[in-house]
Write a protein that holds these residues in place. Structure first.
Motif, PDB file in Angstrom:
ATOM      1  N   GLY A 313       0.825  -1.206   0.000  1.00 11.06           N
ATOM      2  CA  GLY A 313       0.000   0.000   0.000  1.00 11.06           C
ATOM      3  C   GLY A 313       0.853   1.246   0.000  1.00 11.06           C
ATOM      4  N   LEU A 314       0.216   2.374  -0.339  1.00  9.19           N
ATOM      5  CA  LEU A 314       0.926   3.654  -0.447  1.00  9.19           C
ATOM      6  C   LEU A 314       0.008   4.757   0.070  1.00  9.19           C
ATOM      7  N   THR A 315       0.551   5.700   0.799  1.00 15.70           N
ATOM      8  CA  THR A 315      -0.263   6.800   1.323  1.00 15.70           C
ATOM      9  C   THR A 315      -1.041   7.487   0.204  1.00 15.70           C
ATOM     10  N   TYR A 316      -0.395   7.595  -0.969  1.00 15.76           N
ATOM     11  CA  TYR A 316      -1.019   8.371  -2.054  1.00 15.76           C
ATOM     12  C   TYR A 316      -1.639   7.489  -3.132  1.00 15.76           C
ATOM     13  N   SER A 317      -1.946   6.232  -2.790  1.00 19.45           N
ATOM     14  CA  SER A 317      -2.557   5.333  -3.770  1.00 19.45           C
ATOM     15  C   SER A 317      -3.921   5.892  -4.189  1.00 19.45           C
ATOM     16  N   GLY A 318      -4.036   6.237  -5.464  1.00 19.69           N
ATOM     17  CA  GLY A 318      -5.301   6.781  -5.957  1.00 19.69           C
ATOM     18  C   GLY A 318      -5.538   8.199  -5.492  1.00 19.69           C
ATOM     19  N   HIS A 319      -4.486   8.982  -5.452  1.00 20.93           N
ATOM     20  CA  HIS A 319      -4.567  10.386  -5.011  1.00 20.93           C
ATOM     21  C   HIS A 319      -5.600  11.139  -5.854  1.00 20.93           C
ATOM     22  N   PRO A 320      -6.521  11.867  -5.202  1.00 20.22           N
ATOM     23  CA  PRO A 320      -7.606  12.517  -5.952  1.00 20.22           C
ATOM     24  C   PRO A 320      -7.136  13.493  -7.041  1.00 20.22           C
ATOM     25  N   LEU A 321      -6.070  14.237  -6.790  1.00 22.66           N
ATOM     26  CA  LEU A 321      -5.606  15.167  -7.837  1.00 22.66           C
ATOM     27  C   LEU A 321      -5.090  14.388  -9.045  1.00 22.66           C
TER      28      LEU A 321
END
Ligand SMILES: Cc1ncc(COP(=O)(O)O)c(C=O)c1O
Length: 455
Positions: A313-321
């Motif tokens: 997993g990644l903190t920014y997985s699928g980041h909205p921007l």
């Protein structure tokens, strides 16, 4: 275009350069030996500096700005999303992430159903391999020597090119093999058909000698990009698929560079109608307006993790921007026929134009590619095919390529080069006229490379 280029501002340019040199540590470089170009802005197919120089971008930066610079719909989507919701943790559902996943799956080959989002290409590859290892219970990964897969521990080990050498040892179980490259055949082939047959036979042997039951994944750039835009012969990818099927090996297509329009298809595998088990993507998915990558996952592999935790997993997985940029970019590419345009530009302008250039210049050994994905394999001698500069050349040995790049830039063209190759990889949105303008500049600049070649 020129009226949109801001007035030159050399003082600001000098300050940016000074701060860069003082504090920025650059990728893949001896820090004291580089002189970064200071970019002030970009629009469409052009970028410009602070000194009033404008360049036609035949590199798409790192072959990622497929939709061109500052596409208004993508810029607006990022602005709107920023005003609405800049970020959200990956464990929550988010409208832009859901929609981006739907649009990507809709364009992927049948049977690929889910998307795991990452920050870029390397971590897409890293996670694809992790999925394949857990899915199969096996460890080894096969990749080609002529490849680049990214700069994380596993991805750099999987890379075949010299960027791996200083990083060897970071991961275990990676085995390299040779993919097809008819112009410089590792198999002494006399034809493209023979190259295909022998490359598959070679792969078959590597699999047999490594032990099929130990191999989790075969990871293949559908069209090896930085390694030379090596369009595979018809039948090769189908043969790879068949070998993987026969031995229960997960076939991972690395489409980080080749995907999202670059090859004149949404995914380059579409050209050969092949269905991988996993597809790694990044660059063209939103043209790098906000960092994004991911893995498209087959139903079978997704099922492995239905009741079992996927340990990644990644903190920014699928980041909205990033996802908002992907949604806008994919929609714009669809509505404006950008993928079809890339295919047409390759077939009608770049292919024929580069072919003529190749015939005219003694330094051009081979022209190959499709869509907006072309390479000139430069040589000292067309008959012997001796490379214009050696593999992994640097410094003095690389002088002919450095001179060629300088000649292109002096004439207002920004090319992409790797060792003895010049790649013509403009945005998919490049107009026919811009492409012709760039080819004319290249034609002129190649006179510099010709000086190092025997005519
Ligand atoms: C084929 C391929 N795979 C993976 C990568 C790594 O992507 P990133 O630099 O986004 O990590 C690249 C980057 O150039 C690439 O060309």
């Amino acid at each position: 275009m020129s009226d949109l280029t801001p007035a030159p501002d050399p003082a600001t340019g000098a300050r940016v350069y000074e701060l860069d040199r003082a504090h920025v540590f650059h990728s893949w470089s001896a820090q004291a030996q580089i002189r970064p170009m200071v970019v002030a802005g970009a629009l469409g197919s052009h970028i410009w500096d602070y000194d009033g120089n404008r360049y036609l971008d035949f590199s798409s930066q790192l072959v990622n700005v497929n939709i061109g610079h500052q596409h208004p719909k993508v810029v607006a989507a990022i602005q709107e999303q920023a005003a609405r919701l800049c970020t959200i943790a990956p464990q929550h559902a988010n409208d832009q992430r859901s929609e981006a996943a739907r649009l990507i799956v809709e364009r992927a080959p049948e049977g690929l159903e889910k998307v795991f989002f990452t920050n870029g290409g390397a971590d897409a590859i890293e996670n694809a391999v992790r999925m394949a290892r857990l899915h199969t219970g096996r460890h080894k990964v096969l990749t080609t020597y002529r490849s680049y897969h990214g700069n994380t521990a596993t991805a750099i080990q999987m890379t075949g090119d010299p960027r791996r050498w200083a990083n060897d040892g970071g991961a275990t179980g990676v085995v390299h093999f040779f993919g097809p490259y008819a112009y410089r055949s590792p198999f002494w082939s006399g034809s493209v058909e023979q190259e295909c047959e022998r490359a598959l036979e070679h792969l078959e042997q590597v699999v047999a000698f490594e032990g099929p039951g130990t191999i989790a994944a075969l990871v293949l750039e559908t069209i090896p990009g930085t390694a030379g835009i090596l369009v595979p012969p018809d039948g090769y990818l189908a043969g790879v698929r068949e070998i993987c099927d026969r031995h229960g090996i997960v076939y991972v297509a690395d489409e980080v560079m080749a995907g999202f329009g670059r090859a004149g298809e949404w995914f380059a595998v579409d050209r050969w109608d092949v269905r991988p088990d996993l597809i790694a993507f990044a660059k063209g998915s939103n043209s790098g307006y906000v960092p994004l990558g991911g893995v498209i996952i087959s139903a079978e592999i997704a099922e492995t993790f239905a009741q079992r935790v996927f340990p990644g997993g990644l903190t920014y997985s699928g980041h909205p921007l990033a996802c908002a940029a992907a949604v806008a970019s994919i929609n714009a590419m669809t509505d404006e026929g950008i993928v079809e345009h890339a295919r047409q530009l390759g077939a009608d302008v770049l292919g024929p134009g580069l072919g003529e250039i190749g015939d005219r210049h003694p330094s051009v050994g081979e022209v190959r590619g499709l869509g907006v994905f072309w390479a000139l394999d430069l040589v000292k001698d067309k008959a012997t095919r001796e490379m214009l500069v050696p593999y992994n050349a640097s410094g003095e040995a690389n002088e002919p390529m450095a001179a060629l790049v300088a000649a292109c830039k002096e004439r207002g063209l920004l090319p992409f080069v790797n060792y003895n190759r010049l790649h013509v990889v403009p945005p998919c949105t490049t107009t026919d006229e811009e492409a012709k303008e760039g080819l004319a500049i290249l034609d002129d600049a190649l006179a510099v490379a010709d000086r190092y070649a025997t005519s």
